[in-house]
Design an enzyme around this catalytic site. Sequence first.
Site, mmCIF file in Angstrom:
data_model
loop_
_atom_site.group_PDB
_atom_site.id
_atom_site.type_symbol
_atom_site.label_atom_id
_atom_site.label_comp_id
_atom_site.label_asym_id
_atom_site.label_seq_id
_atom_site.Cartn_x
_atom_site.Cartn_y
_atom_site.Cartn_z
ATOM 1 N N LYS A 194 82.405 16.467 46.798
ATOM 2 C CA LYS A 194 81.921 15.333 47.204
ATOM 3 C C LYS A 194 82.478 15.120 48.738
ATOM 4 C CE LYS A 194 82.009 10.413 46.590
ATOM 5 N NZ LYS A 194 82.419 9.124 45.564
ATOM 6 N N LYS A 247 77.507 16.279 46.308
ATOM 7 C CA LYS A 247 76.954 15.093 46.754
ATOM 8 C C LYS A 247 77.554 14.939 48.300
ATOM 9 C CE LYS A 247 78.055 10.249 46.301
ATOM 10 N NZ LYS A 247 79.070 9.356 45.627
HETATM 11 C C1 PBG Z 1 82.253 5.776 44.092
HETATM 12 C C2 PBG Z 1 80.866 6.285 44.496
HETATM 13 C C3 PBG Z 1 80.219 6.095 45.615
HETATM 14 C C4 PBG Z 1 78.841 6.616 45.355
HETATM 15 C C5 PBG Z 1 78.939 7.247 44.234
HETATM 16 N N1 PBG Z 1 80.178 6.876 43.601
HETATM 17 C C6 PBG Z 1 80.674 5.803 47.253
HETATM 18 C C7 PBG Z 1 81.654 6.261 47.864
HETATM 19 O O1 PBG Z 1 82.315 7.208 47.610
HETATM 20 O O2 PBG Z 1 81.861 5.749 48.943
HETATM 21 C C8 PBG Z 1 78.094 7.070 46.670
HETATM 22 C C9 PBG Z 1 76.461 6.816 46.008
HETATM 23 C C10 PBG Z 1 75.439 6.953 47.059
HETATM 24 O O3 PBG Z 1 75.583 6.531 48.348
HETATM 25 O O4 PBG Z 1 74.361 6.866 46.606
HETATM 26 N N2 PBG Z 1 83.302 6.687 44.765
#
Ligand code: PBG
Length: 326
Positions: A194, A247
């Site tokens: 991520k 992601k």
């Molecule tokens: C929580 C989380 C996030 C997303 C999914 N889980 C936000 C982040 O990390 O700031 C982002 C999902 C999206 O942008 O569609 N940590």
Amino acid sequence: MSDFIRHRRLRHDARIRAFVRETELSPRDFIYPLFVIEGEGIQEEIPSMPGVYRCSLDVLGPVLEDIENLQVGAVILFGIPKEKDSLGSGAYAQDGIVQRAARLIKETHPGLLIIGDVCLCEYTDHGHCGVVRDGEIINDETLELLAKTAVSQVQAGVDVVAPSDMMDGRVFAIRQALDEAGFINVPVMSYAAKYASGFYGPFRDAAGSAPQFGDRRSYQMDPANGDEAMREVESDLAEGADMIIVKPALAYGDILWRVSQKAACPVIAYNVSGEYALVKAAAAQGWIDERRLVNEILTSLKRSGADRIITYHALDAAKWLAERER
Ligand code: PBG
């Protein structure tokens, strides 16, 4: 004449094109994100994500019906609590919003697969994904809270837990806590790779989870790095992850491909909020053909190695696929 090759033979008409197509989408490939919010009668469209709503539990019925009827593969739950505090206690409350949503969905739609996003940032007043002290995000103290969150979600009916916090050791801590609680058969779908991405902007509007100071670069990955993603995936699998999320998706096709070649497990691409917003904004201007682009984007993710795709386009894409079948 055989001194050149006629590639166009296999593109000549729709039947032969359909016959040789390598990548096919199915509604089962899609995971639909649901934003559940405390309160009653709430169905608020998220301004930067047209077509996506924050819903209170009493209005969830129709969307759950759609998900089930369209045979979308699963839902992933994100909660927006009434109150936030420094330790994100809403994330692991027995009657937390995600826990209540899971109970409701299990009761009314037992056929749906429910994934719980496990993180603290929607529940902390500082908006970070972990415990904060002196401006630092403290890794090891966060693990216990994440494990508690996962167990409480599963107790409420969540079928798969998906930690998205990017603390080190969370998969290990969650696996251990689930096993101790007797949930040996509940899989962990880890957001292993991520990135600290600008593509999450609209999500943070939706969940009110933007960090109140600093940014997430001390825990989410540097977009410049690929090898590091492979190390993250390796350690999460070693700690007991059953499935891996990459992601964001669109600017990370190389990562998806590398992970899918290396990891012998289901690989999930997260087609994130900013990626959705770009498509919707251009479509609203009439600059692109939304249906065509969504099909192309989702197909490309599958071609890049994703087995499943978390996407805000899930319901539209599933409808379009169903229409094509008819
Ligand atoms: C929580 C989380 C996030 C997303 C999914 N889980 C936000 C982040 O990390 O700031 C982002 C999902 C999206 O942008 O569609 N940590």
